[in-house]
Design a protein around this motif. Sequence first.
Motif, PDB file in Angstrom:
ATOM      1  N   UNK A 132       0.792  -1.219   0.000  1.00 40.25           N
ATOM      2  CA  UNK A 132       0.000   0.000   0.000  1.00 40.25           C
ATOM      3  C   UNK A 132       0.824   1.269   0.000  1.00 40.25           C
ATOM      4  N   UNK A 133       2.123   1.173   0.370  1.00 43.23           N
ATOM      5  CA  UNK A 133       2.996   2.340   0.301  1.00 43.23           C
ATOM      6  C   UNK A 133       3.339   2.636  -1.154  1.00 43.23           C
ATOM      7  N   UNK A 134       3.962   3.770  -1.377  1.00 45.40           N
ATOM      8  CA  UNK A 134       4.566   4.063  -2.671  1.00 45.40           C
ATOM      9  C   UNK A 134       6.063   4.177  -2.472  1.00 45.40           C
ATOM     10  N   UNK A 135       6.844   3.770  -3.470  1.00 43.11           N
ATOM     11  CA  UNK A 135       8.302   3.821  -3.355  1.00 43.11           C
ATOM     12  C   UNK A 135       8.881   4.393  -4.641  1.00 43.11           C
ATOM     13  N   UNK A 318      19.230   6.014  -2.279  1.00 45.59           N
ATOM     14  CA  UNK A 318      18.858   5.034  -3.296  1.00 45.59           C
ATOM     15  C   UNK A 318      17.351   4.910  -3.542  1.00 45.59           C
ATOM     16  N   UNK A 319      16.529   5.318  -2.562  1.00 41.43           N
ATOM     17  CA  UNK A 319      15.092   5.191  -2.772  1.00 41.43           C
ATOM     18  C   UNK A 319      14.342   6.169  -1.882  1.00 41.43           C
ATOM     19  N   UNK A 320      13.066   6.357  -2.209  1.00 47.02           N
ATOM     20  CA  UNK A 320      12.174   7.221  -1.439  1.00 47.02           C
ATOM     21  C   UNK A 320      10.876   6.469  -1.206  1.00 47.02           C
ATOM     22  N   UNK A 321      10.400   6.463   0.049  1.00 44.23           N
ATOM     23  CA  UNK A 321       9.153   5.778   0.399  1.00 44.23           C
ATOM     24  C   UNK A 321       8.111   6.827   0.794  1.00 44.23           C
ATOM     25  N   UNK A 322       6.884   6.621   0.293  1.00 45.81           N
ATOM     26  CA  UNK A 322       5.784   7.542   0.585  1.00 45.81           C
ATOM     27  C   UNK A 322       4.705   6.771   1.346  1.00 45.81           C
ATOM     28  N   UNK A 323       4.239   7.319   2.458  1.00 40.54           N
ATOM     29  CA  UNK A 323       3.168   6.710   3.234  1.00 40.54           C
ATOM     30  C   UNK A 323       2.077   7.746   3.490  1.00 40.54           C
TER      31      UNK A 323
END
Length: 490
Positions: A132-135, A318-323
């Motif tokens: 359900x998160x976005x990355x 290296x990455x970004x997580x969106x909640x």
Amino acid sequence: MKNALILVFSPLFLIGVFGDEVSVKEGESVTLRTILTEIQSSDVIEWRFNGARLAKISSGSESFTTDVAFMDRLQLDKQTGDLKITNIKTTDSGEYKLKITSIRGSSEKTFSVNGVASADRDEVKSVSVKEGDSVTLNTKIQRDDVIWWRFGPQNSLVAEINRKTENVSTHDGPDGRFKDRLKADFLTGSLTIRNIGKNHSGVYEVDISRSRYTIHKTFSVTVSDKDAVKSVLVTEGESVTLNTSLTEIKTDDEILWKFRGNHIAEIIKADEKFHPYDGPDGRFRGRLKLDNQTGSLTITNTRFTDSGDYEVTISGSKYTVHKRISVTVTGSGSGSGLSAGAVAGIVAFLLVFGAAAAVIYHRRRTTELKSKMLRMQSVTEGASVPLIPLFRGIKILKDDRIQWRFGGALIAERGADGKITLHDGMFNGRLELDNVIGSLIIKDTKPTDSGPYELRVIRAGHESLNTFTVSVYDNGNNPEGMPLTDVNVS
């Protein structure tokens, strides 16, 4: 004359020595290209590093150096002669020389490779996210790069960016698993996977192609069970903590908390910066606390106007997580709202009149509970939501003034003359006010529409009030236990 003709029409091959500078971070891979489309049977391709032979193709067979420094890290393309060096190290820095010999002559090409030291030296970048998160898988590109994103053991193409032609495209994947979930960033080359599911776990590779070489980066994405809490109910006046799911903030992490698109807290670990903000209207002044270890956000002394969607973005190298976490603040206490004196009166009444009065009170209490069940409207993004006035014993008249507010701001009104005015701003034509019953319809809902709505009906100087809480969720991401049709009325 014959000799002159031979000189004019015989193939002419010029010897060239050209150089390219290549900068690659530790752990990444790079392909140095020959720009041949196909090696001829008589061609000899030779690659050297600082003068020592690395690899060679001759008569269709290939050979590699026995230097342990490059052990199992060299690959030759038998069709083009391109050399791929995997898992770059700083010791790989130096001069790589390509020599192509054919019946027409020979040419040489030089690449100056710089292996840049990096705190993250892993060949495969590991990324862990929740369902359900976005990355966002991060990368950096240059002006004329062409970028390909591939997924899985079949190296299925899922996104392509061509900076020269200014084209950006995404693909659903062979089984459609990425349909409506991917976003490729033209400026950075990064790939975002929205509302991620377990079937999106796997290896992602990005190829960044330049004129004479290609850089390769690999990400391993693991998707675990979604957080138990995506929607939070809290009683007014209590505190609530919104978790990032991190156990510890990394050195290069940056964390940004937003409420309805406004920055309310920020962490920049490298600078040891931990800043909560007051919000655009000062509503959070003195009520926000950040956890310096996990980045979680605590809201103290919650208010009804704190209801809505909170977004946290966790950015690393290296990455970004969106909640997104939806918070609903309910009225203080869960009882009937009767004062202590009223309760005492009811008790006395029960003692006098016995069981019949108890039945009457039970019915009244049941009615109140049903009214409270109408307090929340939860919808999926893109759907329409009607907010319908429900006043006990009151009917809206044609001379009544009606005002609808969102987060305290006036968004729609009907004057005593029946004239309707929409101050829809962020809603941009998505509001519809019914002139007869006073209901408000929000069309094509967005997550930013989440929050408290207030209806005021004004008649002869007296006001009647309805309050509503609306929560809008990403497609397929409506939390369990949150009905899609309940309206909050008080």
